[in-house]
Motif scaffolding. Structure first.
Motif, PDB file in Angstrom:
ATOM      1  N   TYR A  66      42.066  -5.964  30.300  1.00  0.00           N
ATOM      2  CA  TYR A  66      43.021  -5.818  31.620  1.00  0.00           C
ATOM      3  C   TYR A  66      44.178  -6.847  31.601  1.00  0.00           C
ATOM      4  O   TYR A  66      44.137  -7.728  31.333  1.00  0.00           O
ATOM      5  CB  TYR A  66      42.215  -5.994  32.788  1.00  0.00           C
ATOM      6  CG  TYR A  66      42.914  -5.875  34.256  1.00  0.00           C
ATOM      7  CD1 TYR A  66      43.082  -4.443  34.761  1.00  0.00           C
ATOM      8  CD2 TYR A  66      43.209  -6.801  34.848  1.00  0.00           C
ATOM      9  CE1 TYR A  66      43.726  -4.257  36.007  1.00  0.00           C
ATOM     10  CE2 TYR A  66      43.894  -6.702  36.090  1.00  0.00           C
ATOM     11  CZ  TYR A  66      44.149  -5.410  36.647  1.00  0.00           C
ATOM     12  OH  TYR A  66      44.879  -5.436  37.898  1.00  0.00           O
ATOM     13  N   GLU A  97      39.605  -0.144  25.493  1.00  0.00           N
ATOM     14  CA  GLU A  97      40.400   0.589  26.076  1.00  0.00           C
ATOM     15  C   GLU A  97      41.403  -0.363  26.998  1.00  0.00           C
ATOM     16  O   GLU A  97      40.734  -1.331  27.466  1.00  0.00           O
ATOM     17  CB  GLU A  97      39.693   1.404  27.177  1.00  0.00           C
ATOM     18  CG  GLU A  97      40.536   2.036  28.282  1.00  0.00           C
ATOM     19  CD  GLU A  97      39.719   2.769  29.347  1.00  0.00           C
ATOM     20  OE1 GLU A  97      40.340   2.995  30.439  1.00  0.00           O
ATOM     21  OE2 GLU A  97      38.689   3.153  29.014  1.00  0.00           O
ATOM     22  N   ILE A  99      43.715  -1.355  30.337  1.00  0.00           N
ATOM     23  CA  ILE A  99      44.249  -0.998  31.603  1.00  0.00           C
ATOM     24  C   ILE A  99      45.451  -2.009  31.861  1.00  0.00           C
ATOM     25  O   ILE A  99      45.226  -3.467  31.867  1.00  0.00           O
ATOM     26  CB  ILE A  99      43.047  -1.185  32.800  1.00  0.00           C
ATOM     27  CG1 ILE A  99      42.077   0.006  32.344  1.00  0.00           C
ATOM     28  CG2 ILE A  99      43.858  -0.733  34.061  1.00  0.00           C
ATOM     29  CD1 ILE A  99      40.733  -0.116  33.368  1.00  0.00           C
ATOM     30  N   ASP A 101      48.436  -3.135  34.923  1.00  0.00           N
ATOM     31  CA  ASP A 101      48.608  -2.919  36.302  1.00  0.00           C
ATOM     32  C   ASP A 101      49.886  -3.585  36.626  1.00  0.00           C
ATOM     33  O   ASP A 101      50.290  -4.867  36.015  1.00  0.00           O
ATOM     34  CB  ASP A 101      47.576  -3.761  37.111  1.00  0.00           C
ATOM     35  CG  ASP A 101      46.887  -2.849  38.062  1.00  0.00           C
ATOM     36  OD1 ASP A 101      47.325  -1.639  38.385  1.00  0.00           O
ATOM     37  OD2 ASP A 101      45.644  -3.022  38.367  1.00  0.00           O
ATOM     38  N   LYS A 111      46.069   0.638  41.230  1.00  0.00           N
ATOM     39  CA  LYS A 111      45.576   1.660  40.596  1.00  0.00           C
ATOM     40  C   LYS A 111      44.760   1.040  39.637  1.00  0.00           C
ATOM     41  O   LYS A 111      43.675   1.606  39.539  1.00  0.00           O
ATOM     42  CB  LYS A 111      46.747   2.365  40.255  1.00  0.00           C
ATOM     43  CG  LYS A 111      46.221   3.955  39.784  1.00  0.00           C
ATOM     44  CD  LYS A 111      47.431   4.705  39.118  1.00  0.00           C
ATOM     45  CE  LYS A 111      46.661   6.010  38.420  1.00  0.00           C
ATOM     46  NZ  LYS A 111      48.031   6.915  38.194  1.00  0.00           N
ATOM     47  N   GLY A 112      45.228   0.225  38.822  1.00  0.00           N
ATOM     48  CA  GLY A 112      44.639  -0.073  37.680  1.00  0.00           C
ATOM     49  C   GLY A 112      43.198  -0.983  37.815  1.00  0.00           C
ATOM     50  O   GLY A 112      42.353  -0.764  37.564  1.00  0.00           O
ATOM     51  N   LYS A 114      41.415  -0.588  40.926  1.00  0.00           N
ATOM     52  CA  LYS A 114      40.527   0.074  41.506  1.00  0.00           C
ATOM     53  C   LYS A 114      39.816   1.213  40.544  1.00  0.00           C
ATOM     54  O   LYS A 114      38.718   1.476  40.403  1.00  0.00           O
ATOM     55  CB  LYS A 114      41.201   1.171  42.479  1.00  0.00           C
ATOM     56  CG  LYS A 114      41.771   0.433  43.629  1.00  0.00           C
ATOM     57  CD  LYS A 114      42.582   1.489  44.406  1.00  0.00           C
ATOM     58  CE  LYS A 114      41.652   2.480  44.955  1.00  0.00           C
ATOM     59  NZ  LYS A 114      42.585   3.312  45.821  1.00  0.00           N
ATOM     60  N   ARG A 115      40.583   1.314  39.134  1.00  0.00           N
ATOM     61  CA  ARG A 115      39.756   2.171  38.195  1.00  0.00           C
ATOM     62  C   ARG A 115      39.063   1.316  37.416  1.00  0.00           C
ATOM     63  O   ARG A 115      37.809   1.723  37.109  1.00  0.00           O
ATOM     64  CB  ARG A 115      41.232   2.575  37.221  1.00  0.00           C
ATOM     65  CG  ARG A 115      40.490   3.376  36.159  1.00  0.00           C
ATOM     66  CD  ARG A 115      41.714   3.637  35.103  1.00  0.00           C
ATOM     67  NE  ARG A 115      41.454   3.889  33.609  1.00  0.00           N
ATOM     68  CZ  ARG A 115      42.332   3.785  32.821  1.00  0.00           C
ATOM     69  NH1 ARG A 115      43.408   3.635  33.012  1.00  0.00           N
ATOM     70  NH2 ARG A 115      41.907   3.881  31.475  1.00  0.00           N
ATOM     71  N   LEU A 116      39.230  -0.030  37.125  1.00  0.00           N
ATOM     72  CA  LEU A 116      38.551  -1.081  36.610  1.00  0.00           C
ATOM     73  C   LEU A 116      37.196  -1.362  37.270  1.00  0.00           C
ATOM     74  O   LEU A 116      36.070  -1.021  36.703  1.00  0.00           O
ATOM     75  CB  LEU A 116      38.918  -2.326  36.397  1.00  0.00           C
ATOM     76  CG  LEU A 116      38.408  -3.568  35.863  1.00  0.00           C
ATOM     77  CD1 LEU A 116      37.628  -3.244  34.610  1.00  0.00           C
ATOM     78  CD2 LEU A 116      38.929  -4.764  35.841  1.00  0.00           C
ATOM     79  N   ASP A 118      35.800   0.718  39.444  1.00  0.00           N
ATOM     80  CA  ASP A 118      35.045   2.117  39.453  1.00  0.00           C
ATOM     81  C   ASP A 118      34.191   2.088  38.306  1.00  0.00           C
ATOM     82  O   ASP A 118      32.897   2.336  38.483  1.00  0.00           O
ATOM     83  CB  ASP A 118      35.911   3.307  39.741  1.00  0.00           C
ATOM     84  CG  ASP A 118      36.460   3.614  41.190  1.00  0.00           C
ATOM     85  OD1 ASP A 118      35.848   2.881  42.037  1.00  0.00           O
ATOM     86  OD2 ASP A 118      37.468   4.129  41.417  1.00  0.00           O
ATOM     87  N   ASP A 119      34.813   1.729  37.332  1.00  0.00           N
ATOM     88  CA  ASP A 119      34.112   2.059  35.833  1.00  0.00           C
ATOM     89  C   ASP A 119      32.978   0.998  35.937  1.00  0.00           C
ATOM     90  O   ASP A 119      31.763   1.102  35.427  1.00  0.00           O
ATOM     91  CB  ASP A 119      35.050   1.719  34.822  1.00  0.00           C
ATOM     92  CG  ASP A 119      35.943   2.820  34.531  1.00  0.00           C
ATOM     93  OD1 ASP A 119      35.600   3.885  35.035  1.00  0.00           O
ATOM     94  OD2 ASP A 119      36.916   2.873  33.696  1.00  0.00           O
TER      95      ASP A 119
END
Length: 210
Positions: A66, A97, A99, A101, A111-112, A114-116, A118-119
């Motif tokens: 990240y 992967e 991410i 931000d 956005k990034g 929140k995606r992190l 969630d995963d």
């Protein structure tokens, strides 16, 4: 991920005999995680072998790198972070992967990020890699690390020292806070509040420019 095993396999997982397992069940020391309609006991291997389970499970979960910067004018720094992470992870034998931000270190709605999160919550992440702790959040990163610990996510911070752009980001964050609160204070039609806001804004802009 839950894998339930029967009375034949469960004792092997903890190094006891089936008789010992039954006795522990009867004494309440080790209750089954499920009993089938036919009365068969089923035990969760993740509970019987937590360390082995986590190691095996980590292989199936991804490594996420990240990177974050506060504004568009820090695009080169974002690219540098991404390059460092993309070079480090393969060198450790990790397919990863990344991410990226763009946003304040005080903004939890990026956005990034929140995606992190969630995963991580959905057990899709086994390892999180960042260049500095403050690239995640300025305030609140410890909470994210606590969530990672609960979910069995390894956190790798490449540089434990001071982030060289921390002061610049923090100045931008202060300006963002001033912008939000100035509207409320101006709305109160207070000249004193207006002067105070302008003084704080000027100080933050001087710090940002230095």
């Amino acid at each position: 991920m839950i894998k339930l095993v029967g009375i034949g396999e469960a004792p092997k997982a903890i190094g006891v005999t089936p008789l010992t397992l039954r006795r522990r069940d009867e004494s309440g020391r080790l209750k089954p995680d499920m009993i089938t309609k036919g009365g068969k006991r089923r035990y969760d291997l993740a509970r019987l072998q937590p360390e082995l389970y986590r190691k095996a499970d980590a292989v199936s979960r991804k490594t996420v790198a990240y990177a974050r910067v506060a504004s568009h004018d820090q695009k080169l720094d974002l690219e540098h972070q991404a390059q460092v992470l993309q070079a480090y992870c393969p060198a450790q034998g990790w397919s990863n992967e990344i991410i990226t931000d763009l946003g304040s270190g005080m903004n939890y709605r990026k956005k990034g990020l929140k995606r992190l999160l969630d995963d991580i919550v959905e057990d899709r992440v086994g390892r999180l890699v960042i260049t500095h702790k403050d690239r995640l959040l300025h305030f609140g990163s410890e909470l994210v690390f606590a969530i990672c610990e609960v979910r069995g996510v390894e956190v790798v911070i490449l540089n434990r020292g001071e982030d060289t752009i921390f002061e610049e980001d923090l100045a931008k964050d202060v300006l963002e806070i001033i912008t939000v609160f100035s509207a409320r204070l101006y709305g109160a039609r207070s000249r004193k509040n207006a002067r105070m806001i302008e003084d704080i804004r000027a100080a933050a802009e001087r710090e940002d420019a230095s």
